[in-house]
Design a protein around this motif. Structure first.
Motif, short mmCIF file in Angstrom:
data_model
loop_
_atom_site.label_atom_id
_atom_site.label_comp_id
_atom_site.label_asym_id
_atom_site.label_seq_id
_atom_site.Cartn_x
_atom_site.Cartn_y
_atom_site.Cartn_z
N UNK A 83 0.72 -1.29 0.02
CA UNK A 83 -0.11 0.26 -0.05
C UNK A 83 0.78 1.25 0.21
N UNK A 84 0.30 1.86 -0.94
CA UNK A 84 1.50 3.40 -0.60
C UNK A 84 0.54 4.38 -0.96
N UNK A 85 0.96 5.34 -0.61
CA UNK A 85 0.44 7.07 -0.05
C UNK A 85 0.88 7.86 -0.14
N UNK A 86 1.06 9.08 -1.51
CA UNK A 86 2.21 10.36 -1.71
C UNK A 86 0.95 11.18 -1.06
N UNK A 87 2.02 12.17 0.43
CA UNK A 87 1.18 13.48 0.28
C UNK A 87 1.54 14.15 0.11
N UNK A 88 1.23 15.53 -0.93
CA UNK A 88 2.25 16.51 -0.71
C UNK A 88 1.85 17.59 -0.56
N UNK A 89 2.90 18.36 0.06
CA UNK A 89 3.37 19.17 1.67
C UNK A 89 3.38 20.82 1.07
N UNK A 90 4.17 21.49 0.12
CA UNK A 90 3.90 22.36 -0.69
C UNK A 90 5.37 22.35 -1.97
#
Length: 442
Positions: A83-90
């Motif tokens: 399972x992969x999860x990407x989060x755009x920070x800035x």
């Protein structure tokens, strides 16, 4: 998709009934990987219609991997899940690159806040042969290299077989049908750069034979239906001069040609921006040679690569498909560098790299390298004549060797690319800072 999902569900059901078998649980591994990425790309010659030349973004990625053991019996079964999860920070307002292969784009051209996907493989083992079937495959072979150069890894769907029944011989074969891009929650069919029509059949087979403890020979064949056929020959030899001194030779040769509908509407190949004798058809021969001298912590590598005049080098690449975020692909050449590929028709590239392992100075875990590549005689498909281009890459890596955060890694990378004449790429300065950490639960 329905058939493959059903088959995987049935396989997982069988495994659930045998999960208590010794080996399946006892040999299981569960880990969580974290990656923080800061990416800064300065397009020195940005188009006039682009408000800002830079791409500046940061993100946080998580990858949860479960790898089971095998059940007991003549044929052992198991399952792997990811399972992969990407989060755009800035990204700094206005600094997100639309059609990016780093972070997916929203409908207004800004970066998506987050994206995720789940995949799993059923697997079986008989003697020294393993088969894997599912949607979390990550091949690392001469004819296909799964890309893990950004926040989340690229994965593939299909089936693979690896056999080591014969001493010193490894046999690999498989068929892949779909890809999951490193900046996408979706799956797509398979394609090449410039191809806008999906193929759902990439077949391959190959041999790795260890002729002597120091010499390995390779042959692989691959076929992306309606795009290309490719033969690969490789040889790697390591000559041990002394306990801390060696000389390595690595030779690689690719022969690629068109297949099926390649060249027809929708099945074009853009030759990586380069010239082609038959403009939209695959026709290429590429050879490369690399020599590495290692002495203690020092390693000096020199090499040369020649791409034939008839067309650029070819590899699996979904970047031209409609699904934004499906791009980002690796290939098995020494010139797969930080910014550029040096794989256009006619291109002669000389390259070198110096690296040092500071463990020899009492600082284990610290490594540094600098590389330089220069390509000459490249041909652009739209501009007559030839061009040259060069790139300089430097990086420093450090991994903590002890303490509570043992294994925490830091990587700082900086690349400079410049092209002259009819080069198809803009001049760029690029910086990446990456923090990696993996925690094993079992």
């Amino acid at each position: 998709m329905y058939k493959s999902s059903l088959a995987l569900a049935v396989a997982l059901g069988v495994l659930a009934q045998q999960a208590g078998a010794a080996g399946f649980v006892e040999d299981s591994k569960l880990s969580l990987s974290s990656r923080t990425l800061y990416f800064n790309n300065d397009n020195r010659e940005a188009p006039d219609n682009k408000p800002r030349p830079d791409t500046r973004e940061s993100g946080q990625g998580f990858k949860l991997d479960y790898i089971s053991g095998f059940t007991e019996g003549t044929v052992g079964f198991g399952v792997d899940a990811q399972a992969v999860w990407g989060i755009h920070l800035d990204g700094g307002k206005g600094y997100h690159a639309d059609n990016s292969s780093i972070f997916p784009s929203d409908s207004d051209g800004s970066a998506e806040k987050q994206w995720a996907r789940v995949g799993a493989n059923a697997k079986a083992r008989f003697s020294k042969t393993e088969a894997h079937f599912g949607s979390a495959l990550a091949p690392n072979l001469p004819i296909l290299v799964s890309n893990d150069g950004r926040l989340l890894p690229q994965t593939f769907e299909g089936g693979t077989i690896t056999s080591k029944e014969i001493d010193n011989l490894t046999i690999n074969a498989g068929q892949l049908t779909h890809a999951m891009g490193r900046a996408s929650s979706n799956r797509t069919g398979l394609s090449v750069a410039g191809g806008v029509t999906e193929s759902n059949k990439f077949r391959y087979g190959g041999l790795d034979y260890k002729l002597t403890p120091d010499l390995t020979l390779q042959y692989y064949y691959s076929n992306l239906e309606d795009y290309y056929k490719q033969h690969f020959l490789g040889a790697t030899h390591v000559f041990k001069i002394a306990d801390d001194q060696s000389f390595k030779t690595d030779l690689r040769y690719f022969d690629s040609s068109k297949d099926g509908k390649n060249g027809q509407t929708g099945y074009f190949f853009n030759n990586n921006g380069g010239y082609a004798k038959n403009r939209n058809e695959v026709d290429n021969k590429t050879w490369s040679a690399m020599f590495t001298y290692t002495l203690g912590g020092h390693a000096l590598m020199l090499g040369h690569q020649q791409v034939s005049d008839d067309g650029g080098f070819i590899w699996l690449n979904q970047g031209s498909l409609a699904d934004e975020g499906s791009g980002g692909a690796s290939f098995y050449l020494f010139t797969d560098s930080m910014i550029n590929s040096f794989a256009k028709a006619g291109e002669n590239t000389t390259f070198g790299q110096y690296s040092y392992d500071f463990a020899r100075l009492g600082v284990p875990g610290l490594k540094a390298s600098v590389a330089y590549l220069r390509g000459e005689d490249g041909r652009n498909r739209d501009v007559p004549g030839t061009f040259s281009e060069w790139e300089r890459d430097a990086r420093i890596d450090y991994v903590l060797q002890e303490g509570t955060l043992k294994g925490l890694g830091f990587s700082l990378r900086q690349g400079v690319y410049r092209g002259t004449g009819a080069s198809s790429a803009n001049d760029q300065d690029q910086t990446r800072f990456i923090v990696n950490y993996t925690y094993a639960f079992m």
